[in-house]
Scaffold this active site. Structure first.
Site, PDB file in Angstrom:
ATOM      1  N   LYS A  38       4.979   9.911   5.628  1.00 19.68           N
ATOM      2  CA  LYS A  38       5.356  10.149   4.226  1.00 19.68           C
ATOM      3  C   LYS A  38       4.763   9.049   3.344  1.00 19.68           C
ATOM      4  O   LYS A  38       4.339   7.994   3.861  1.00 19.68           O
ATOM      5  CB  LYS A  38       6.884  10.154   4.107  1.00 19.68           C
ATOM      6  CG  LYS A  38       7.535   8.824   4.477  1.00 19.68           C
ATOM      7  CD  LYS A  38       9.045   8.948   4.633  1.00 19.68           C
ATOM      8  CE  LYS A  38       9.665   7.620   5.032  1.00 19.68           C
ATOM      9  NZ  LYS A  38      11.068   7.755   5.428  1.00 19.68           N
ATOM     10  N   TYR A 261      -0.798 -15.111 -19.293  1.00 16.54           N
ATOM     11  CA  TYR A 261       0.027 -14.700 -20.437  1.00 16.54           C
ATOM     12  C   TYR A 261       1.226 -15.613 -20.649  1.00 16.54           C
ATOM     13  O   TYR A 261       1.787 -16.140 -19.692  1.00 16.54           O
ATOM     14  CB  TYR A 261       0.591 -13.306 -20.203  1.00 16.54           C
ATOM     15  CG  TYR A 261      -0.420 -12.203 -20.321  1.00 16.54           C
ATOM     16  CD1 TYR A 261      -1.075 -11.970 -21.527  1.00 16.54           C
ATOM     17  CD2 TYR A 261      -0.705 -11.395 -19.233  1.00 16.54           C
ATOM     18  CE1 TYR A 261      -1.988 -10.944 -21.638  1.00 16.54           C
ATOM     19  CE2 TYR A 261      -1.626 -10.362 -19.343  1.00 16.54           C
ATOM     20  CZ  TYR A 261      -2.266 -10.147 -20.542  1.00 16.54           C
ATOM     21  OH  TYR A 261      -3.163  -9.135 -20.644  1.00 16.54           O
TER      22      TYR A 261
HETATM   23  C1  LIG Z   1      11.241   7.098   6.721  1.00 13.53           C
HETATM   24  C2  LIG Z   1      12.051   7.677   7.806  1.00 13.53           C
HETATM   25  C3  LIG Z   1      11.826   7.322   9.148  1.00 13.53           C
HETATM   26  C4  LIG Z   1      10.850   6.241   9.571  1.00 13.53           C
HETATM   27  O1  LIG Z   1      11.477   4.976   9.573  1.00 13.53           O
HETATM   28  P1  LIG Z   1      10.713   3.652  10.043  1.00 13.53           P
HETATM   29  O2  LIG Z   1      11.696   2.582   9.835  1.00 13.53           O
HETATM   30  O3  LIG Z   1       9.503   3.518   9.176  1.00 13.53           O
HETATM   31  O4  LIG Z   1      10.340   3.858  11.467  1.00 13.53           O
HETATM   32  C5  LIG Z   1      12.542   7.990  10.127  1.00 13.53           C
HETATM   33  N1  LIG Z   1      13.452   8.936   9.797  1.00 13.53           N
HETATM   34  C6  LIG Z   1      13.715   9.290   8.524  1.00 13.53           C
HETATM   35  C7  LIG Z   1      14.729  10.326   8.239  1.00 13.53           C
HETATM   36  C8  LIG Z   1      13.038   8.660   7.482  1.00 13.53           C
HETATM   37  O5  LIG Z   1      13.321   8.988   6.217  1.00 13.53           O
END
Ligand SMILES: *Cc1c(COP(=O)(O)O)cnc(C)c1O
Length: 371
Positions: A38, A261
């Site tokens: 994601k 700045y």
């Molecule tokens: C983002 C997410 C993960 C991955 O978690 P990590 O800590 O990056 O391994 C797993 N399960 C769900 C539901 C998530 O939203």
């Protein structure tokens, strides 16, 4: 243009492969890796990352949204792709067309999706204590009703760990999950593949052999905080991403003169300042100006100002002298020196995934060859 860009992320597929192998060595033989890609694979580039992972034998993916799932399919990524967040029911047809699996956070959502009348693969989310998404593990009727909807086929059931790095909390969540699964099975529901662990959970619940793990951070070789996973037997992983930019100008700053700045950072003694061609619009956090570091010529240099397109670093102590055109490293190695993404996150008062996901589209993603 190669070598002249303002700012780029170097991505090492060899590190990704190494991390996949490290994970596999921790998992029981039948346990699959669901690669969480994601948010553009936490800023690494979603399609390219998923393609490399496919090459390394990973066939299961998870993303947040239907859009991200469609992007993967358009990028030629096959296998199972799970949507972790609810897709608007009006887009059910897109889920079907791209063979995307939808996670179900509640009976109300599941009913509205089912009403579209389109056959879909789904997974049940069980809330075991994080209180984000999912039906409560004690709500047997609501879980059962989600599984019994006519157009939705349940192909998996999962929960999410709220404190993946804490074995005691995670074991309790696991116990609650197991009781929900038992209840479903007792009512004749096949819960499909079962998965609980995120990256931290792989290390805090060793030896657990469910059907899969859902991992993001571990694949990218990072932790959200330096303290995380630091228990004995913790992971040895390699960071996939380095963040680099160029020195565009080097200038002398006299005592009492401000830099950048607002005049906030007047210097006390004569300084040499390097202007770097990456700023907060690229994802360099503004908070770095208070205690952050950047590597130049293998030396750690204090950051003294972060603007939209540029950053100013104090290079007074660097020898040989810094020259325009040189490389500056925010994340990664330069000679003997190394700045982990975790350190940058800490200096910015946030977590590593926030930094990585915040790298903007102006940052060119450059994949290195496999070896
Ligand atoms: C983002 C997410 C993960 C991955 O978690 P990590 O800590 O990056 O391994 C797993 N399960 C769900 C539901 C998530 O939203």
């Amino acid at each position: 243009m190669r070598g002249t860009e303002r700012v780029w992320a170097e991505l090492a597929p060899a590190a990704l492969l190494y991390n996949v192998a490290q994970l596999r060595s921790r998992l029981s033989p039948g346990c699959r890796i669901i690669a969480v890609v994601k948010a553009d694979a936490y800023g690494h580039g979603g399609i390219q990352t998923a393609r490399w992972l496919s090459r390394f034998g990973v066939a299961d993916f998870a993303v947040a949204s239907c859009r991200e799932g469609i992007d993967l399919r358009r990028g030629g990524v096959g296998g199972r792709v799970l949507m972790l967040c609810p897709t608007p029911p009006e887009e059910a047809e897109l889920l079907a067309r791209h063979r995307l699996t939808q996670a179900l956070p509640s009976i109300e959502y599941a009913v509205s999706l089912d009403r579209r009348g389109i056959p879909l693969e789904t997974e049940l989310i069980v809330d075991t204590g994080m209180h984000r998404l999912g039906e409560d593990y004690r709500e047997a009727d609501r879980l059962h009703r989600m599984a019994a909807l006519p157009h939705l086929t349940v192909t998996g059931t999962f929960t999410h760990l709220g404190q993946g790095g804490d074995p005691a909390v995670s074991r309790e969540q696991l116990r609650r999950f197991a009781s929900a699964v038992d209840t479903l099975r007792g009512r004749g529901v096949n819960p499909g593949r079962l998965h609980v662990q995120n990256s931290a959970g792989v290390w805090s619940l060793p030896g657990l052999s469910l059907d899969a793990v859902r991992v993001g951070m571990a694949l990218y070789g990072v932790r959200d905080r330096l303290s995380e996973w630091e228990q004995p037997g913790g992971p040895r992983l390699r960071p996939v991403l380095s963040l680099k930019t160029r020195v565009i100008q080097v200038r002398r700053v006299e005592p009492g003169e401000p830099v950048g700045y607002g005049g906030g950072n007047a210097v006390a003694s004569p300084r040499t300042a390097a202007v770097l061609s990456a700023g907060f619009a690229d994802g360099v956090p503004r908070q770095l100006a208070r205690g952050g570091l950047v590597l130049i010529n293998g030396r750690r240099c204090p950051v003294i100002g972060v603007c939209m397109d540029m950053t100013i670093a104090d290079v007074t102590a660097v020898s040989p002298p810094v020259r325009p055109g040189g490389v500056a490293t925010f994340i990664g190695g330069d000679g003997e020196a190394f700045l982990p993404a975790e350190a940058l996150a800490e200096a910015a008062g946030t977590v590593t995934s926030d930094i990585l996901c915040g790298l903007s589209s102006r940052v060119e993603r450059r994949w290195l060859p496999l070896d």
